[in-house]
Each structure stands twice: as structure tokens, then as C-alpha cells.
Motif scaffolding. Sequence first.
Motif, PDB file in Angstrom:
ATOM      1  N   SER A   1      -7.401   9.493  -6.708  1.00 10.93           N
ATOM      2  CA  SER A   1      -7.764   8.826  -5.375  1.00 10.93           C
ATOM      3  C   SER A   1      -7.996   7.583  -5.371  1.00 10.93           C
ATOM      4  CB  SER A   1      -9.397   9.737  -5.177  1.00 10.93           C
ATOM      5  OG  SER A   1      -9.829   9.144  -4.269  1.00 10.93           O
ATOM      6  N   LEU A   2      -7.583   6.953  -4.542  1.00 12.46           N
ATOM      7  CA  LEU A   2      -7.620   5.572  -4.130  1.00 12.46           C
ATOM      8  C   LEU A   2      -8.992   5.136  -3.512  1.00 12.46           C
ATOM      9  CD1 LEU A   2      -4.074   4.584  -3.324  1.00 12.46           C
ATOM     10  CD2 LEU A   2      -5.331   3.860  -5.347  1.00 12.46           C
ATOM     11  N   GLY A   3      -9.704   6.371  -3.147  1.00 15.16           N
ATOM     12  CA  GLY A   3     -10.890   6.164  -2.188  1.00 15.16           C
ATOM     13  C   GLY A   3     -10.567   5.898  -0.842  1.00 15.16           C
ATOM     14  N   GLY A   4     -11.387   5.811  -0.090  1.00 17.01           N
ATOM     15  CA  GLY A   4     -11.501   5.766   1.444  1.00 17.01           C
ATOM     16  C   GLY A   4     -10.485   6.866   2.040  1.00 17.01           C
ATOM     17  N   VAL A   5     -10.193   6.281   3.117  1.00 17.30           N
ATOM     18  CA  VAL A   5      -9.338   7.325   3.961  1.00 17.30           C
ATOM     19  C   VAL A   5      -8.010   7.639   3.256  1.00 17.30           C
ATOM     20  CG1 VAL A   5      -7.926   7.728   6.045  1.00 17.30           C
ATOM     21  CG2 VAL A   5     -10.294   6.671   6.190  1.00 17.30           C
ATOM     22  N   ALA A   6      -7.496   6.798   2.363  1.00 18.90           N
ATOM     23  CA  ALA A   6      -6.205   6.938   1.810  1.00 18.90           C
ATOM     24  C   ALA A   6      -6.595   7.895   0.616  1.00 18.90           C
ATOM     25  CB  ALA A   6      -5.786   5.896   1.232  1.00 18.90           C
ATOM     26  N   GLY A   7      -7.731   7.923  -0.125  1.00 14.83           N
ATOM     27  CA  GLY A   7      -8.145   8.901  -1.005  1.00 14.83           C
ATOM     28  C   GLY A   7      -8.015  10.459  -0.303  1.00 14.83           C
ATOM     29  N   ILE A   8      -8.958  10.289   0.782  1.00 16.53           N
ATOM     30  CA  ILE A   8      -8.955  11.648   1.367  1.00 16.53           C
ATOM     31  C   ILE A   8      -7.676  12.196   1.902  1.00 16.53           C
ATOM     32  CG2 ILE A   8     -10.048  12.750   3.477  1.00 16.53           C
ATOM     33  CD1 ILE A   8     -12.363  10.560   3.271  1.00 16.53           C
ATOM     34  N   SER A   9      -6.782  11.082   2.307  1.00 17.03           N
ATOM     35  CA  SER A   9      -5.364  11.794   2.563  1.00 17.03           C
ATOM     36  C   SER A   9      -4.575  12.325   1.557  1.00 17.03           C
ATOM     37  CB  SER A   9      -4.639  10.751   3.471  1.00 17.03           C
ATOM     38  OG  SER A   9      -5.189  10.252   4.739  1.00 17.03           O
TER      39      SER A   9
ATOM     40  N   LEU B   1      -6.149  15.855   0.766  1.00 18.50           N
ATOM     41  CA  LEU B   1      -5.808  16.819   1.596  1.00 18.50           C
ATOM     42  C   LEU B   1      -4.180  17.311   1.435  1.00 18.50           C
ATOM     43  CD1 LEU B   1      -7.401  15.746   4.794  1.00 18.50           C
ATOM     44  CD2 LEU B   1      -7.922  17.645   3.478  1.00 18.50           C
ATOM     45  N   TYR B   2      -3.290  16.227   1.078  1.00 17.24           N
ATOM     46  CA  TYR B   2      -1.848  16.516   0.899  1.00 17.24           C
ATOM     47  C   TYR B   2      -1.856  17.297  -0.480  1.00 17.24           C
ATOM     48  CZ  TYR B   2       2.823  15.624  -0.698  1.00 17.24           C
ATOM     49  OH  TYR B   2       4.233  15.986  -1.158  1.00 17.24           O
ATOM     50  N   ASN B   3      -2.504  17.043  -1.502  1.00 17.39           N
ATOM     51  CA  ASN B   3      -2.212  17.788  -2.560  1.00 17.39           C
ATOM     52  C   ASN B   3      -2.940  19.220  -2.623  1.00 17.39           C
ATOM     53  OD1 ASN B   3      -0.722  15.979  -4.834  1.00 17.39           O
ATOM     54  ND2 ASN B   3      -2.312  14.613  -4.263  1.00 17.39           N
ATOM     55  N   ALA B   4      -3.954  19.297  -1.878  1.00 17.15           N
ATOM     56  CA  ALA B   4      -4.742  20.538  -1.657  1.00 17.15           C
ATOM     57  C   ALA B   4      -4.182  21.448  -0.544  1.00 17.15           C
ATOM     58  CB  ALA B   4      -6.095  20.351  -1.655  1.00 17.15           C
ATOM     59  N   LEU B   5      -3.874  20.780   0.434  1.00 16.88           N
ATOM     60  CA  LEU B   5      -3.396  21.648   1.608  1.00 16.88           C
ATOM     61  C   LEU B   5      -1.994  21.335   2.392  1.00 16.88           C
ATOM     62  CD1 LEU B   5      -6.847  21.460   3.692  1.00 16.88           C
ATOM     63  CD2 LEU B   5      -6.175  23.387   2.144  1.00 16.88           C
ATOM     64  N   GLY B   6      -1.279  20.550   1.544  1.00 11.12           N
ATOM     65  CA  GLY B   6       0.014  20.212   2.185  1.00 11.12           C
ATOM     66  C   GLY B   6       0.116  19.151   3.367  1.00 11.12           C
ATOM     67  N   TRP B   7      -1.042  18.565   3.839  1.00 16.86           N
ATOM     68  CA  TRP B   7      -1.040  17.732   4.897  1.00 16.86           C
ATOM     69  C   TRP B   7      -0.249  16.494   4.811  1.00 16.86           C
ATOM     70  CZ3 TRP B   7      -6.626  17.902   7.798  1.00 16.86           C
ATOM     71  CH2 TRP B   7      -6.905  19.501   7.702  1.00 16.86           C
ATOM     72  N   ASN B   8       0.395  16.275   5.997  1.00 18.04           N
ATOM     73  CA  ASN B   8       1.199  14.946   5.992  1.00 18.04           C
ATOM     74  C   ASN B   8       0.368  13.672   5.686  1.00 18.04           C
ATOM     75  OD1 ASN B   8       2.606  12.289   7.557  1.00 18.04           O
ATOM     76  ND2 ASN B   8       4.204  13.634   6.996  1.00 18.04           N
ATOM     77  N   VAL B   9       0.528  13.005   4.567  1.00 18.58           N
ATOM     78  CA  VAL B   9      -0.154  11.788   4.188  1.00 18.58           C
ATOM     79  C   VAL B   9      -0.373  10.663   5.227  1.00 18.58           C
ATOM     80  CG1 VAL B   9      -0.702  10.001   2.547  1.00 18.58           C
ATOM     81  CG2 VAL B   9       0.200  12.270   1.869  1.00 18.58           C
ATOM     82  N   ALA B  10       0.898  10.321   5.898  1.00 16.24           N
ATOM     83  CA  ALA B  10       0.960   9.322   6.883  1.00 16.24           C
ATOM     84  C   ALA B  10      -0.208   9.585   8.050  1.00 16.24           C
ATOM     85  CB  ALA B  10       2.295   9.022   7.300  1.00 16.24           C
ATOM     86  N   ALA B  11       0.376  10.865   8.431  1.00 14.10           N
ATOM     87  CA  ALA B  11      -0.362  11.251   9.881  1.00 14.10           C
ATOM     88  C   ALA B  11      -1.797  11.509   9.393  1.00 14.10           C
ATOM     89  CB  ALA B  11       0.212  12.687  10.403  1.00 14.10           C
ATOM     90  N   THR B  12      -2.232  11.883   8.305  1.00 14.18           N
ATOM     91  CA  THR B  12      -3.504  12.323   8.106  1.00 14.18           C
ATOM     92  C   THR B  12      -4.487  10.785   7.992  1.00 14.18           C
ATOM     93  OG1 THR B  12      -3.167  14.299   6.962  1.00 14.18           O
ATOM     94  CG2 THR B  12      -5.216  13.112   6.515  1.00 14.18           C
ATOM     95  N   ASN B  13      -3.781   9.801   7.428  1.00 13.67           N
ATOM     96  CA  ASN B  13      -4.283   8.652   7.354  1.00 13.67           C
ATOM     97  C   ASN B  13      -4.569   7.750   8.668  1.00 13.67           C
ATOM     98  OD1 ASN B  13      -4.818   6.059   5.588  1.00 13.67           O
ATOM     99  ND2 ASN B  13      -3.266   5.260   6.860  1.00 13.67           N
TER     100      ASN B  13
ATOM    101  N   ARG C   1       1.069  -1.284   0.021  1.00 15.28           N
ATOM    102  CA  ARG C   1       0.047  -0.066   0.114  1.00 15.28           C
ATOM    103  C   ARG C   1       0.759   1.167  -0.048  1.00 15.28           C
ATOM    104  NH1 ARG C   1      -3.791  -0.149   4.877  1.00 15.28           N
ATOM    105  NH2 ARG C   1      -4.851   1.655   3.699  1.00 15.28           N
ATOM    106  N   ALA C   2       1.976   1.385   0.724  1.00 18.52           N
ATOM    107  CA  ALA C   2       2.964   2.328   0.653  1.00 18.52           C
ATOM    108  C   ALA C   2       3.506   2.570  -0.873  1.00 18.52           C
ATOM    109  CB  ALA C   2       4.035   1.977   1.568  1.00 18.52           C
ATOM    110  N   VAL C   3       3.872   1.410  -1.403  1.00 15.90           N
ATOM    111  CA  VAL C   3       4.215   1.801  -2.830  1.00 15.90           C
ATOM    112  C   VAL C   3       3.072   2.221  -3.805  1.00 15.90           C
ATOM    113  CG1 VAL C   3       5.000   0.295  -4.905  1.00 15.90           C
ATOM    114  CG2 VAL C   3       5.839  -0.195  -2.744  1.00 15.90           C
TER     115      VAL C   3
END
Length: 388
Positions: free
Chosen positions: A134-142, A145-157, A120-122
Motif C-alpha cells: 500500500s502506497l497510501g492514499g487513493v493509489a493504495g486503495i486502488s 481493490l485490484y488485489n482483492a477484487l480485481g478492479w482496474n487500478v487506473a480506472a479506480t484511481n 508514479r506508474a513505475v
Amino acid sequence: MSSKNKNLSGQSEVKSADKFMADEVSSCAENIADIGQSQSGSAYDAGIVNGANDKLADTADDTLTNVDNKACDASSDKSQTTENKPWYLSARPKKTFTDYISKSETLLQIIVIIVTSLIRAVAMNVFAVPNKLSLGGVAGISSILYNALGWNVAATNFILNIPLLILAFFFINKRFAILTLIATLLTSLAIEYFNFLPVFTDDIFVAALMSGALMGIAIGFLLKVNCSSGGTDIIGLLIQNKAPEAKVVWIFFLINAAISIVTGIVFKSLPLIIYSFVCIFASTYASDVLQRGFVSTFELKIITSKPQEISDYVIQVLHRSTTMIHAEGMYTHTIHPYLICIVRKRQLAELKRAIKVIDPHSFTYVTMVNDTIGKGFDNTIVPSSKIK
């Protein structure tokens, strides 16, 4: 009366005999004490005391003899029941749920969680996030948020998964929730510490196919070992437990499709919606293929002269059931017992061997069943869910 009822009756009579002996001993002892206190000086009294002692001894001997006889009868019934049991029914004891939660199974679950976390990390770092897919789910939301606001993907997930994991703990299954928590934590760590991997942005269509296929493979393996990737997977399982006829992978698809539409709206890109749909479809298809391959069932149709023996084996050893009908052979016009049975893939070889031993002259043919709906075959992902 069955042997089990006989054993229970024998044990009950033994307990009654024990109580009776105790009451008799107590009664005789009280009589002796009263006689000894009131008339201890005369020979007449001594004779009464001696007689009471003799009565006490006789009562104790008789009661002990009855207890021994009842115990022997119960033991004999149990021994006789064991000796008369056919070999194919005593081949192995019935396993309980805790027998299946073995150390080897737990080790397998941990290995699958680690491997799927890397997969999944790959999918996220190499294909999805760099292309704003968007992979959908929480991963897609992460990813949004990363591409729109720069939030950390791992922490958001990880943070977005916490309330869903709480729901899973209370409403699905505690063990399932703990395993999913481990999977979510390891995935977040893998996304954070494997961000040095080279990104693929040459062809967004290929990126969509690859990210979706990798994510679907990971989800399929996780569901197989009774945990999930977290996020909307948990919502899908909650819905399936309320509506068992619903297909969990297609529930995932509907939820993830909504998130894909949001992705296109945020980035104002219609092609991005289309590519995100390609990504989700590839994920859903890969997960569905893995699930269908692992939990496939087989139907056996058996023409035999020993239907009861084969049915006993299926019911008491494999813990499945059979249906018997009477069929007429059109060549000989003879009526034959005809058994229909559905078993898991892992039970097929064992049942075929048993049929050959029990009735070598039987006729059996096997067909693969793509789907089964009913008791014993549905809701296999989370069998101990609290939701009714």
C-alpha cells in the motif's frame, strides 16, 4: 503630504475645474438665449448679448488656464518623484501575481506533471501492486481493490479522485485543481498503458523502499509546482490550510498509515502492514527532503552604516522586511545598526550583491534556516486558498 497624495489632489482639482467650466458655459449660454428671445430688437439688447459672449469667452479662457496649470503641477510632482527615486528602488517594478504565471512556468508545470506521472506508474506497476504493498492514499486503495477484487487500478484511481478534485476546485485553488486533474489523468493513463513493464517481486523490502522513494520524489516535485498527485494529498492540504502550523507531509503519513493497516487486515498479513509502513515512510521522507531543499530560507545579519538604504531595497525590491537593533562592538565600544533579514534561497545572491554596492564596508554573515513560521513564509504550497 506624499507625492502620491499630491498627484491625487492635482487630478481632483483638474476634474473640479472641468466641472466648473462646464457649469459656467452652460449658465452663460442660457443667459444669452433668454436675452436673445426676449429683447432681440434693440441695440441695448445687442450690447448685453455681446457682453455675455465676452463673459463666456473670458470664463472659458480662465478655466482652461487653471486646468493647464493643475495638470502641469501634477505632472511636475510625478516627474520629480521619479527622478529622486534611488537606483536600487527603481531597478525593477513590483511584480503582480499574474506576472509569475508566465508561459515558461506553465510549460515547466506540464513537464513536471508528465515526468512524475511516469515515475508514479513505475512505482505502482513494477513495485507496489505486484507485492500487494500500500502506497497510501487513493493509489493504495486502488492497489487493495485490484488485489482483492480485481478492479482496474487506473480506472479506480481516477474515479476515486473525482470528488476530491471537486473539493480542491472550490476550497483550495482553481488553478491548483486543474493541474492536479491533469496529473491524475496522466497518471491513470500511464498506469494503464505501461502495464507491460517487468515486475519486481524478488525482495519485498527492496520493493517497498523503491516504490516509496519513487512516489515521494513524484509528490515532492508536484508540490513544488503548486499541484499534487491528488487523493489524500488534497485532504492534507485542506487540513494544513485550516491549521497552517501542521506539516503537510506528516499529515500524508498519518492518513496513509491508516490505509496500510487496512491493507494488512484485508490480506490478513502482519508483515504486509510493516512493509507498507516502510513504503510510506520512504515516500514521506523523500517528499520532505525535496520540499525542505526547495523552499529553504536564509537569515542574513548585517552590520552597516546604511541601514535605511539596505532596508528600502529589501522591502521595496525583494518584498521582504528587516528588523533593526543596535549592537555594541566590544573592541571599539561603538554602537552600530544591526539588521536581521530572512529571504528565500533564490533571493540570497541578489541581496548580497545589493549590500556590497550600497555599503561596501558592511559586515554580513549568512545562516541557513530549516523552517520558518510566519507571514510571507507559511502556506506557500497553495497561497490563494479560500480556506481561512
